[in-house]
Write a protein that holds these residues in place. Structure first.
Motif, mmCIF file in Angstrom:
data_model
loop_
_atom_site.group_PDB
_atom_site.id
_atom_site.type_symbol
_atom_site.label_atom_id
_atom_site.label_comp_id
_atom_site.label_asym_id
_atom_site.label_seq_id
_atom_site.Cartn_x
_atom_site.Cartn_y
_atom_site.Cartn_z
ATOM 1 N N UNK A 1 54.914 -66.224 -15.990
ATOM 2 C CA UNK A 1 54.054 -67.358 -16.334
ATOM 3 C C UNK A 1 54.946 -68.560 -16.644
ATOM 4 N N UNK A 2 54.385 -69.769 -16.619
ATOM 5 C CA UNK A 2 55.168 -70.947 -17.000
ATOM 6 C C UNK A 2 55.691 -70.807 -18.431
ATOM 7 N N UNK A 3 56.829 -71.420 -18.705
ATOM 8 C CA UNK A 3 57.488 -71.294 -20.007
ATOM 9 C C UNK A 3 56.597 -71.674 -21.179
ATOM 10 N N UNK A 4 55.691 -72.608 -20.993
ATOM 11 C CA UNK A 4 54.885 -73.101 -22.109
ATOM 12 C C UNK A 4 53.814 -72.113 -22.563
ATOM 13 N N UNK A 5 53.640 -71.008 -21.833
ATOM 14 C CA UNK A 5 52.675 -69.987 -22.247
ATOM 15 C C UNK A 5 53.312 -68.872 -23.062
ATOM 16 N N UNK A 6 54.601 -68.929 -23.277
ATOM 17 C CA UNK A 6 55.281 -67.882 -24.020
ATOM 18 C C UNK A 6 54.648 -67.725 -25.403
#
Length: 88
Positions: free
Chosen positions: A72-77
């Motif tokens: 997933x994109x980093x901002x969903x971590x």
């Protein structure tokens, strides 16, 4: 495409899939870059470069096999990716 362009395209691919409620995997990267089924190593390299750049994260740390890993994109971590109420 240069390495940087492939990395950016891979990140954008992860973002677009996320908008559709999906996660990125090796197969989706092969399809995005029009790679043959016999070229999983190329897709893995693109994913590894994008991970190294910090633009994507592994969506489920419990999966240890790269074959089944999704990204997933980093901002969903740390966020529950399918519960959109936690994202906004």
């Amino acid at each position: 495409m240069t390495k940087g362009e492939k990395t950016e395209a891979c990140y954008q691919h992860a973002c677009l899939l996320n908008e559709d409620g999906l996660t990125m995997n090796n197969q989706s990267v092969r399809e995005r870059f029009n790679l043959n089924k016999t070229q999983p190593a190329v897709a893995s390299r693109i994913i590894a470069d994008t991970l190294e750049a910090g633009l994507i994260k592994i969506s489920n740390a419990d999966i240890t096999s790269q074959k089944y890993a999704t990204y997933v994109p980093y901002y969903l971590e740390g966020l529950m990716r399918f519960d959109r109420t936690n994202i906004y």
